[in-house]
Design an enzyme around this catalytic site. Structure first.
Site, PDB file in Angstrom:
ATOM      1  N   LYS A  22       0.829  -1.200   0.000  1.00 45.82           N
ATOM      2  CA  LYS A  22       0.000   0.000   0.000  1.00 45.82           C
ATOM      3  C   LYS A  22       0.866   1.254   0.000  1.00 45.82           C
ATOM      4  O   LYS A  22       0.623   2.204  -0.755  1.00 45.82           O
ATOM      5  CB  LYS A  22      -0.904   0.012   1.237  1.00 45.82           C
ATOM      6  CG  LYS A  22      -1.829   1.228   1.296  1.00 45.82           C
ATOM      7  CD  LYS A  22      -2.415   1.461   2.662  1.00 45.82           C
ATOM      8  CE  LYS A  22      -1.438   2.177   3.553  1.00 45.82           C
ATOM      9  NZ  LYS A  22      -2.099   3.007   4.586  1.00 45.82           N
ATOM     10  N   ASN A  23       1.902   1.274   0.831  1.00 43.57           N
ATOM     11  CA  ASN A  23       2.725   2.464   0.988  1.00 43.57           C
ATOM     12  C   ASN A  23       3.583   2.756  -0.236  1.00 43.57           C
ATOM     13  O   ASN A  23       4.154   3.849  -0.340  1.00 43.57           O
ATOM     14  CB  ASN A  23       3.610   2.337   2.226  1.00 43.57           C
ATOM     15  CG  ASN A  23       2.820   2.422   3.515  1.00 43.57           C
ATOM     16  OD1 ASN A  23       1.663   2.854   3.516  1.00 43.57           O
ATOM     17  ND2 ASN A  23       3.419   1.998   4.617  1.00 43.57           N
ATOM     18  N   CYS A 126      -4.941   8.180   9.995  1.00 42.91           N
ATOM     19  CA  CYS A 126      -4.902   7.610  11.342  1.00 42.91           C
ATOM     20  C   CYS A 126      -4.515   8.656  12.384  1.00 42.91           C
ATOM     21  O   CYS A 126      -3.628   9.477  12.170  1.00 42.91           O
ATOM     22  CB  CYS A 126      -3.886   6.461  11.400  1.00 42.91           C
ATOM     23  SG  CYS A 126      -4.452   4.940  10.631  1.00 42.91           S
ATOM     24  N   ARG A 131       1.884  14.762  12.995  1.00 43.98           N
ATOM     25  CA  ARG A 131       2.411  14.613  11.640  1.00 43.98           C
ATOM     26  C   ARG A 131       2.162  15.872  10.810  1.00 43.98           C
ATOM     27  O   ARG A 131       1.432  15.861   9.826  1.00 43.98           O
ATOM     28  CB  ARG A 131       1.804  13.375  10.962  1.00 43.98           C
ATOM     29  CG  ARG A 131       2.124  12.102  11.709  1.00 43.98           C
ATOM     30  CD  ARG A 131       1.881  10.868  10.873  1.00 43.98           C
ATOM     31  NE  ARG A 131       0.465  10.619  10.657  1.00 43.98           N
ATOM     32  CZ  ARG A 131       0.004   9.598   9.940  1.00 43.98           C
ATOM     33  NH1 ARG A 131       0.840   8.771   9.361  1.00 43.98           N
ATOM     34  NH2 ARG A 131      -1.284   9.404   9.795  1.00 43.98           N
ATOM     35  N   ASP A 316       5.562   0.938  11.644  1.00 44.64           N
ATOM     36  CA  ASP A 316       4.338   0.271  11.207  1.00 44.64           C
ATOM     37  C   ASP A 316       4.248  -1.185  11.650  1.00 44.64           C
ATOM     38  O   ASP A 316       3.227  -1.839  11.417  1.00 44.64           O
ATOM     39  CB  ASP A 316       4.210   0.346   9.683  1.00 44.64           C
ATOM     40  CG  ASP A 316       3.674   1.683   9.209  1.00 44.64           C
ATOM     41  OD1 ASP A 316       3.293   2.512  10.058  1.00 44.64           O
ATOM     42  OD2 ASP A 316       3.626   1.905   7.983  1.00 44.64           O
ATOM     43  N   ARG A 408      -8.115  -0.714   5.237  1.00 46.11           N
ATOM     44  CA  ARG A 408      -7.281   0.311   4.618  1.00 46.11           C
ATOM     45  C   ARG A 408      -5.913  -0.249   4.234  1.00 46.11           C
ATOM     46  O   ARG A 408      -5.262   0.298   3.341  1.00 46.11           O
ATOM     47  CB  ARG A 408      -7.091   1.496   5.567  1.00 46.11           C
ATOM     48  CG  ARG A 408      -8.349   2.327   5.790  1.00 46.11           C
ATOM     49  CD  ARG A 408      -8.049   3.543   6.646  1.00 46.11           C
ATOM     50  NE  ARG A 408      -6.884   4.229   6.127  1.00 46.11           N
ATOM     51  CZ  ARG A 408      -5.855   4.645   6.859  1.00 46.11           C
ATOM     52  NH1 ARG A 408      -5.853   4.428   8.167  1.00 46.11           N
ATOM     53  NH2 ARG A 408      -4.845   5.277   6.316  1.00 46.11           N
TER      54      ARG A 408
END
Length: 429
Positions: A22-23, A126, A131, A316, A408
């Protein structure tokens, strides 16, 4: 709202196919804004975040087709998606779309580089820390952009185009590195990014941009050099396998015991995490087909970790590793240095019987002989899967609520785990 029901106690045995990352997929999709021609991405996972970004790109005028058909779901665990941004019809990314996913803010770089302007809502995603977008704004300003923040939107403009510059990130940021690389690809002259993120997803994006005609070197190191070009063209690029999914399923096997082949996984993408899991008493072997994870009935050894930017232990995977440590034979210390609020899963793990105390940035985990199933609540994407890992080993039934977080970032999680012997199912409504 869907829930995940788990009855713990089963060893895992079999094969789990690892999906595209995904990233990595998200910034590659956003890179399609940089060219009028078609960007073809292979190995794109079925995820809620991918579908959301497709909607955001469509708002800008990007057309897409999935395996030749204009819909989002096909059989199998990966898709080939064609993105064509022949005409950018709107340079605004509105709040109602961007607020659902932080990575969608990254469209600011390509839109600014190609169109000379962008109006992008401040991001959501999230709730694991502030951030801030300061690094993005500061970096784009270094490339000559004029930026204002008004009414929750970042307004970026450049009358004469972006120009190359030497820029040092005040803090390592994967997202800001993505954005600056994409913006600099169409800037005039040379850009040198110092203290850049070294993650494999950054390398995948650099490979994609180079395939499109960019001139980027140094990706994967702390210094990335980009020689700007006038335009980019179409290309075909493969999304790398998901290292976070790989580490998550490896920890699930370490937690339950068993023998699982993680098909298509690449050990070079998460060496530190695999070495850490091996220290718990789990056997990890690289094969031509992927990574084999094996643990017999012996206990789980406690291991201390500190999260760090790549190539260190990934933030993560911190929540998942804490789930594993809840049943270790002794005390472990887990220190989070990337996101200040990333311990929200502690209270939910405690509902299963875990013994965890917090001291600043460190969680002190005293392993217990057994966990007991209970209803729990997912608080963010990675925290939610830590509860799944704990539930796989807990006695009795665990029900994980708010599983939209899982959707997600984890493709068909229940299907992959049940295929290896776990008793796990999705309950709709």
């Amino acid at each position: 709202m869907d829930r995940i029901r788990i009855v713990g106690g089963n060893r895992l045995s079999g094969n789990i196919p690892i999906s595209g990352a995904k990233n990595a997929a998200l910034p590659l999709m956003i890179a399609s804004l940089l060219t009028r021609e078609t960007l073809t991405l292979e190995n794109v996972p079925h995820l809620a975040d991918v579908e959301q970004l497709i909607r955001i790109l469509g708002n800008h005028g990007v057309d897409y087709s999935v395996n030749g058909r204009r819909h989002s779901q096909t059989e199998g665990y990966s898709r080939t998606i064609n993105f064509t941004a022949a005409n950018i019809v709107d340079t605004t990314a509105p709040y109602d779309l961007v607020s659902k996913m932080r990575a969608s803010f990254w469209v600011v770089g390509p839109l600014l580089a190609r169109m000379g302007e962008a109006k992008v809502s401040l991001p959501g995603g999230c709730a694991i820390g502030t951030r801030p977008v300061d690094l993005f704004i500061d970096g784009l300003q270094a490339l000559g952009a004029k930026i204002d923040v008004e009414s929750g939107y970042v307004l970026a403009r450049t009358a004469k185009g972006l120009r190359g510059n030497r820029y040092r990130f005040a803090k390592i940021s994967v997202g800001a590195t993505h954005v600056l690389m994409m913006a600099a690809a169409l800037a005039r002259g040379e850009t040198v990014l110092e203290n850049a993120a070294r993650e494999p997803e950054v390398v995948n994006l650099a490979e994609c941009l180079n395939a499109m005609g960019a001139k980027i070197s140094g990706a994967g190191t702390g210094v990335i050099t980009i020689e700007g070009v006038d335009e980019l063209h179409g290309a075909s690029v493969r999304v790398i396998p998901d290292r976070i999914e790989t580490g998550t399923y490896a920890m699930a096997v370490a937690m339950t015991g068993g023998d699982v082949l993680l098909e298509g996984a690449r050990a070079d993408l998460l060496e530190n995490a695999l070495e850490t899991i091996a220290r718990t008493g789990t056997e990890i072997t690289t094969t031509n087909e992927g990574i084999r994870v094996y643990r017999n009935g012996a206990g789980i050894e406690p291991v201390d970790i500190t999260t760090e930017p790549f190539p260190g232990f990934p933030t993560d995977l911190q929540a998942q590793f804490m789930g594993l440590m809840t049943m270790a034979r002794g005390r472990s210390h887990i220190t989070e240095t990337i996101f200040e609020n990333r311990f929200m899963h502690v209270q939910e793990l405690a509902r299963l019987g875990a013994h965890i105390t917090l001291s600043g940035q460190t969680a002190i985990v005293d392993g217990v002989a057994k966990l007991k199933g209970a209803p729990v609540m997912a608080t963010d994407l990675r925290a939610s899967v830590s509860l799944v890992i704990a539930g796989l080993a807990a006695e009795g039934e665990t029900v994980v609520n708010r599983v939209y977080h899982l959707d997600r970032g984890f493709e068909r999680l229940e299907e992959k785990l049940s295929g290896c012997g776990a008793t796990i199912e999705r309950i709709s409504g």
